[in-house]
Design a protein around this motif. Structure first.
Motif, short mmCIF file in Angstrom:
data_model
loop_
_atom_site.label_atom_id
_atom_site.label_comp_id
_atom_site.label_asym_id
_atom_site.label_seq_id
_atom_site.Cartn_x
_atom_site.Cartn_y
_atom_site.Cartn_z
N HIS A 1 0.81 -1.23 0.00
CA HIS A 1 0.00 0.00 0.00
C HIS A 1 0.84 1.27 0.00
CE1 HIS A 1 -3.95 -1.87 0.23
NE2 HIS A 1 -3.42 -2.73 1.07
N TYR A 2 2.11 1.16 0.29
CA TYR A 2 3.00 2.33 0.30
C TYR A 2 4.39 1.92 -0.17
CZ TYR A 2 -0.48 4.19 3.61
OH TYR A 2 -1.64 4.60 4.21
N LEU A 3 5.17 2.91 -0.60
CA LEU A 3 6.60 2.73 -0.80
C LEU A 3 7.29 3.70 0.15
CD1 LEU A 3 6.88 2.61 -4.70
CD2 LEU A 3 6.87 0.68 -3.11
N LEU A 4 8.49 3.36 0.57
CA LEU A 4 9.22 4.24 1.50
C LEU A 4 9.36 5.64 0.91
CD1 LEU A 4 12.09 1.91 2.75
CD2 LEU A 4 10.08 2.65 4.03
N SER A 5 8.99 6.63 1.69
CA SER A 5 9.08 8.03 1.24
C SER A 5 9.11 8.93 2.47
CB SER A 5 7.88 8.38 0.34
OG SER A 5 7.96 9.72 -0.08
N PRO A 6 10.31 9.15 3.03
CA PRO A 6 10.44 9.96 4.25
C PRO A 6 9.80 11.35 4.13
CG PRO A 6 12.51 8.86 3.76
CD PRO A 6 11.60 8.62 2.59
N LYS A 7 9.88 11.97 2.94
CA LYS A 7 9.31 13.32 2.79
C LYS A 7 7.78 13.32 2.91
CE LYS A 7 9.28 13.31 -2.31
NZ LYS A 7 7.84 13.39 -2.53
N ASP A 8 7.16 12.16 2.64
CA ASP A 8 5.71 12.03 2.77
C ASP A 8 5.32 11.39 4.10
OD1 ASP A 8 5.15 13.11 0.19
OD2 ASP A 8 5.73 11.19 -0.69
N GLY A 9 6.31 11.19 4.96
CA GLY A 9 6.03 10.59 6.26
C GLY A 9 5.78 9.09 6.21
N ILE A 10 6.24 8.43 5.14
CA ILE A 10 6.05 6.98 5.01
C ILE A 10 7.37 6.28 5.30
CG2 ILE A 10 5.40 5.09 3.49
CD1 ILE A 10 3.71 7.19 1.93
N GLY A 11 7.43 5.64 6.46
CA GLY A 11 8.62 4.92 6.88
C GLY A 11 8.37 3.43 6.92
N PRO A 12 9.31 2.65 7.44
CA PRO A 12 9.19 1.19 7.50
C PRO A 12 7.90 0.70 8.19
CG PRO A 12 11.42 1.86 8.06
CD PRO A 12 10.61 3.12 7.95
N LYS A 13 7.48 1.44 9.22
CA LYS A 13 6.29 1.02 9.98
C LYS A 13 5.05 0.89 9.10
CE LYS A 13 4.69 2.30 14.59
NZ LYS A 13 4.68 3.42 15.54
N GLU A 14 4.93 1.82 8.13
CA GLU A 14 3.74 1.86 7.28
C GLU A 14 3.66 0.69 6.29
OE1 GLU A 14 3.67 5.23 9.46
OE2 GLU A 14 5.39 4.76 8.18
N LEU A 15 4.78 -0.01 6.07
CA LEU A 15 4.81 -1.09 5.09
C LEU A 15 4.17 -2.39 5.59
CD1 LEU A 15 8.40 -0.67 3.59
CD2 LEU A 15 6.26 0.40 2.85
N GLY A 16 4.01 -2.51 6.90
CA GLY A 16 3.36 -3.71 7.46
C GLY A 16 4.17 -4.98 7.31
N LEU A 17 5.49 -4.86 7.40
CA LEU A 17 6.33 -6.04 7.16
C LEU A 17 6.26 -7.07 8.28
CD1 LEU A 17 9.48 -4.56 5.39
CD2 LEU A 17 7.34 -5.40 4.42
N ASP A 18 5.79 -6.69 9.45
CA ASP A 18 5.56 -7.68 10.52
C ASP A 18 4.57 -8.72 10.04
OD1 ASP A 18 7.29 -6.37 12.13
OD2 ASP A 18 5.78 -5.44 13.42
N HIS A 19 3.56 -8.25 9.33
CA HIS A 19 2.54 -9.17 8.80
C HIS A 19 3.13 -10.04 7.70
CE1 HIS A 19 -1.54 -10.57 8.44
NE2 HIS A 19 -1.51 -10.37 7.13
N LEU A 20 4.05 -9.48 6.91
CA LEU A 20 4.72 -10.27 5.88
C LEU A 20 5.51 -11.41 6.51
CD1 LEU A 20 5.81 -10.72 2.97
CD2 LEU A 20 7.63 -9.09 3.52
N LEU A 21 6.23 -11.13 7.59
CA LEU A 21 7.01 -12.17 8.27
C LEU A 21 6.10 -13.24 8.85
CD1 LEU A 21 9.64 -9.91 10.09
CD2 LEU A 21 9.83 -11.05 7.86
N PHE A 22 4.93 -12.84 9.33
CA PHE A 22 3.94 -13.79 9.82
C PHE A 22 3.49 -14.73 8.69
CE2 PHE A 22 -0.73 -14.43 9.82
CZ PHE A 22 -0.83 -15.37 10.84
N LEU A 23 3.25 -14.16 7.49
CA LEU A 23 2.82 -14.97 6.35
C LEU A 23 3.89 -15.95 5.90
CD1 LEU A 23 0.88 -12.63 3.86
CD2 LEU A 23 -0.02 -14.46 5.28
#
Length: 202
Positions: free
Chosen positions: A109-131
């Protein structure tokens, strides 16, 4: 220009102008068209009201769905060991249309973009590791657009997965740097999926 119109029409034009790709002229044309289509206005109004309440994220892949689990994740004929990471549901649908990929998906749903306030947290990778653990994933295909944000996100995902026993590949040949996947023709996208580049072995 919209100042000469009645209040309701003016507000509709202003609201349409907030949508991506619609300037004031396009918003005015659209509003004028709807003015002559009362039944369409009612249908659109009902759908727009229902949209945020009926459409949610699949609890597994985070694709859009009206049910807790989307139709792709319910499909038992797909290859459970393959997982394709995409930026958004639009790109997922383009890949599905090629008919080449038979595994499951994970939508960022997002790509990393610090200027837009999108950091690692927004990517939901915890859920990816769960999958990865849940489905015993053996290969992850990263299908992100080859933009600067896409490349940065790919690098970050690789870092997160470095201690996991999964092979990581990314779609390769034929997609020019800077082009978004949704604008790539189906044949080129098929070739990119078949000719994916290995980023990490299991």
């Amino acid at each position: 220009m919209s100042g000469v119109y009645p209040y309701t029409l003016k507000k509709l034009i202003e609201t349409f102008s907030l949508l991506p790709g619609l300037g004031e002229k396009s918003a005015t044309r659209l509003s004028m068209f709807l003015l002559s289509k009362p039944e369409l206005c009612e249908t659109l109004g009902d759908l727009i009201k229902e949209l945020p309440y009926k459409v949610k994220l699949c609890k597994f892949c985070r694709n859009l769905s009206e049910e807790e689990i989307c139709s792709i994740c319910k499909d038992k004929n797909r290859k459970p060991e393959l997982l394709c990471i995409v930026e958004n549901p639009v790109n997922l649908s383009y890949i599905e249309e090629t008919g080449v990929f038979k595994g499951y998906y994970f939508v960022l749903h997002y790509l990393l973009s610090p200027k837009d306030g999108i950091g690692p947290k927004e990517l939901g990778l915890d859920h990816l590791l769960f999958l990865i653990k849940l489905r015993n994933i053996k290969e992850i295909i990263i299908a992100l657009s080859p933009t600067l944000a896409g490349e940065a996100t790919t690098s970050y995902i690789l870092e997160v997965l470095k201690n996991y026993p999964v092979k990581v590949t990314k779609i390769a040949c034929g997609i020019p740097m800077g082009m978004e996947i949704q604008f790539v023709d189906p044949l080129t996208l098929k070739k990119a999926l078949f000719g994916r580049e290995i980023l990490k072995e299991r």
